[in-house]
Design a protein around this motif. Structure first.
Motif, PDB file in Angstrom:
ATOM      1  N   GLY A 219       7.661  -1.690   2.605  1.00 16.28           N
ATOM      2  CA  GLY A 219       7.030  -1.906   1.307  1.00 16.28           C
ATOM      3  C   GLY A 219       6.903  -3.370   0.913  1.00 16.28           C
ATOM      4  O   GLY A 219       6.471  -3.689  -0.202  1.00 16.28           O
TER       5      GLY A 219
ATOM      6  N   ASP B  34       2.389  -5.972  -8.375  1.00 18.49           N
ATOM      7  CA  ASP B  34       1.932  -6.932  -7.374  1.00 18.49           C
ATOM      8  C   ASP B  34       2.463  -6.552  -6.000  1.00 18.49           C
ATOM      9  O   ASP B  34       3.673  -6.620  -5.759  1.00 18.49           O
ATOM     10  CB  ASP B  34       2.441  -8.340  -7.720  1.00 18.49           C
ATOM     11  CG  ASP B  34       1.701  -8.936  -8.901  1.00 18.49           C
ATOM     12  OD1 ASP B  34       0.476  -8.707  -8.990  1.00 18.49           O
ATOM     13  OD2 ASP B  34       2.341  -9.610  -9.730  1.00 18.49           O
ATOM     14  N   ALA B  35       1.571  -6.160  -5.081  1.00 16.72           N
ATOM     15  CA  ALA B  35       1.985  -5.899  -3.698  1.00 16.72           C
ATOM     16  C   ALA B  35       2.104  -7.225  -2.952  1.00 16.72           C
ATOM     17  O   ALA B  35       2.957  -7.389  -2.082  1.00 16.72           O
ATOM     18  CB  ALA B  35       0.997  -4.971  -3.012  1.00 16.72           C
TER      19      ALA B  35
ATOM     20  N   ARG C  80      -2.925  -6.555  -6.307  1.00 18.93           N
ATOM     21  CA  ARG C  80      -2.275  -5.818  -7.384  1.00 18.93           C
ATOM     22  C   ARG C  80      -2.719  -4.364  -7.301  1.00 18.93           C
ATOM     23  O   ARG C  80      -3.905  -4.081  -7.216  1.00 18.93           O
ATOM     24  CB  ARG C  80      -2.737  -6.480  -8.687  1.00 18.93           C
ATOM     25  CG  ARG C  80      -2.126  -5.974  -9.949  1.00 18.93           C
ATOM     26  CD  ARG C  80      -2.273  -7.055 -11.034  1.00 18.93           C
ATOM     27  NE  ARG C  80      -0.986  -7.673 -11.240  1.00 18.93           N
ATOM     28  CZ  ARG C  80      -0.203  -7.408 -12.284  1.00 18.93           C
ATOM     29  NH1 ARG C  80      -0.599  -6.561 -13.209  1.00 18.93           N
ATOM     30  NH2 ARG C  80       0.967  -7.985 -12.400  1.00 18.93           N
TER      31      ARG C  80
ATOM     32  N   THR D 286      -0.486  -4.494   3.903  1.00 21.09           N
ATOM     33  CA  THR D 286      -1.458  -4.916   2.882  1.00 21.09           C
ATOM     34  C   THR D 286      -2.017  -6.292   3.234  1.00 21.09           C
ATOM     35  O   THR D 286      -3.220  -6.537   3.101  1.00 21.09           O
ATOM     36  CB  THR D 286      -0.786  -4.943   1.487  1.00 21.09           C
ATOM     37  OG1 THR D 286      -0.273  -3.645   1.208  1.00 21.09           O
ATOM     38  CG2 THR D 286      -1.757  -5.353   0.403  1.00 21.09           C
TER      39      THR D 286
ATOM     40  N   GLY E 200       4.803  -5.510   1.927  1.00 19.50           N
ATOM     41  CA  GLY E 200       3.402  -5.930   1.801  1.00 19.50           C
ATOM     42  C   GLY E 200       2.766  -6.352   3.120  1.00 19.50           C
ATOM     43  O   GLY E 200       1.656  -6.890   3.131  1.00 19.50           O
TER      44      GLY E 200
ATOM     45  N   GLN F 128       9.170  -8.596  -0.933  1.00 16.84           N
ATOM     46  CA  GLN F 128       8.616  -8.333  -2.264  1.00 16.84           C
ATOM     47  C   GLN F 128       7.313  -9.084  -2.508  1.00 16.84           C
ATOM     48  O   GLN F 128       7.116  -9.706  -3.554  1.00 16.84           O
ATOM     49  CB  GLN F 128       9.658  -8.666  -3.329  1.00 16.84           C
ATOM     50  CG  GLN F 128      10.859  -7.735  -3.218  1.00 16.84           C
ATOM     51  CD  GLN F 128      11.960  -8.031  -4.230  1.00 16.84           C
ATOM     52  OE1 GLN F 128      11.967  -9.087  -4.865  1.00 16.84           O
ATOM     53  NE2 GLN F 128      12.897  -7.101  -4.355  1.00 16.84           N
ATOM     54  N   GLY F 129       6.424  -9.025  -1.501  1.00 17.51           N
ATOM     55  CA  GLY F 129       5.091  -9.567  -1.685  1.00 17.51           C
ATOM     56  C   GLY F 129       4.953 -11.067  -1.580  1.00 17.51           C
ATOM     57  O   GLY F 129       3.888 -11.626  -1.887  1.00 17.51           O
TER      58      GLY F 129
END
Ligand SMILES: Nc1ncnc2c1ncn2[C@@H]1O[C@H](COP(=O)(O)OP(=O)(O)OP(=O)(O)O)[C@@H](O)[C@H]1O
Ligand SMILES: [Mg+2]
Length: 233
Positions: free
Chosen positions: A40, A18-19, A13, A45, A42, A207-208
């Motif tokens: 983007g 929320d990534a 997060r 990450t 994730g 979207q993560g």
């Protein structure tokens, strides 16, 4: 069988966003997984969580059954997780051979793949060439060589073919297949010609969350994947 690496219910997060959320993933020894997904989503990450540069706000990562989330970076690296970054990290005024030598000594661990590395990355004939004089693709292969010089069992690659010519990209896919005989690899990539050439277990991050996982051909043919990602490319 114990997975080489297992991530359970990972969340990250940033501020209020929320990534990553509810990410679970596992990879066996000497296997290859490819992560694709929109900007983007994730992906980086997630790699950061595996190497310890990003502390997850939820979940845990096990490497050979032992929890590694929260360990200092050097301990995670020494346990056998290596990463090639996108930022060039070769020493340009030093030879290919000396760059590999330094990478091997850097961690003070046993030279598990000694001798072999330069052949594996296809640079035997360029042993004495200064790293700064190599074409872009070969510089990237040298960096991969430096990442594996200490004999890790898992290699993480974030967009390894960025900036490469189509020929270099295809040669990189062949290199990764050669490496897979020795270690597990997770590759994050945008270049679909490369992902197709890898023909690996492919995960779509959206979207993560992992949205789909399967053989590349199945992923490529999936209309829902085309909707969220491939169709835009
Ligand atoms: N250190 C950070 N602080 C705040 N937000 C961040 C941080 N790092 C990443 N993010 C956000 O987290 C989300 C995921 O980013 P990440 O870099 O992991 O995506 P990615 O899938 O690697 O994208 P790309 O394909 O562009 O490389 C994005 O919304 C990004 O803006
Ligand atoms: Mg990224």
């Amino acid at each position: 069988m114990t997975a080489l690496l297992e991530a359970k219910d990972i969340g990250v997060r940033f501020g209020g966003l929320d990534a990553l959320s509810g990410i679970s993933f596992s990879i066996a020894e000497r296997s290859l997984a490819c992560i694709i997904g929109p900007n983007g989503a994730g992906k980086s990450t997630f790699l950061n969580v595996l190497t310890g540069t990003q502390k997850p706000t939820a979940g845990s990562v096990l490497f050979r059954g032992n929890p590694i989330s929260g360990l200092p970076l050097h301990r995670i690296a020494r346990a056998g997780i290596a990463r090639k970054f996108q930022i060039p990290s070769v020493f340009p005024s030093m030879s290919v051979a000396d760059n590999l030598d330094i990478a091997r000594r850097g961690t003070g661990s046993a030279p598990a793949l000694e001798g072999d590395v330069i052949e594996l990355i296809g640079l035997s004939a360029k042993r004495e060439v200064k790293a700064g004089e190599l074409p872009h693709g070969e510089k990237q292969w040298l960096e991969i060589g430096m990442a594996i010089a200490t004999g890790p069992s898992l290699l993480l690659l974030d967009e390894p073919t960025a900036g490469m010519t189509p020929q270099e990209t295809q040669a990189t896919a062949r290199l990764i297949h050669r490496l897979q005989a020795r270690l597990a690899i997770i590759a994050v990539e945008h270049d679909i010609s490369f992902v197709r050439a890898l023909d690996a277990d492919t995960l779509v991050l959206h979207q993560g969350r992992f949205f789909r996982r399967g053989p590349f051909a199945e992923i490529e043919a999936d209309p829902a994947v085309r909707d969220v990602y491939l169709g835009r490319r």
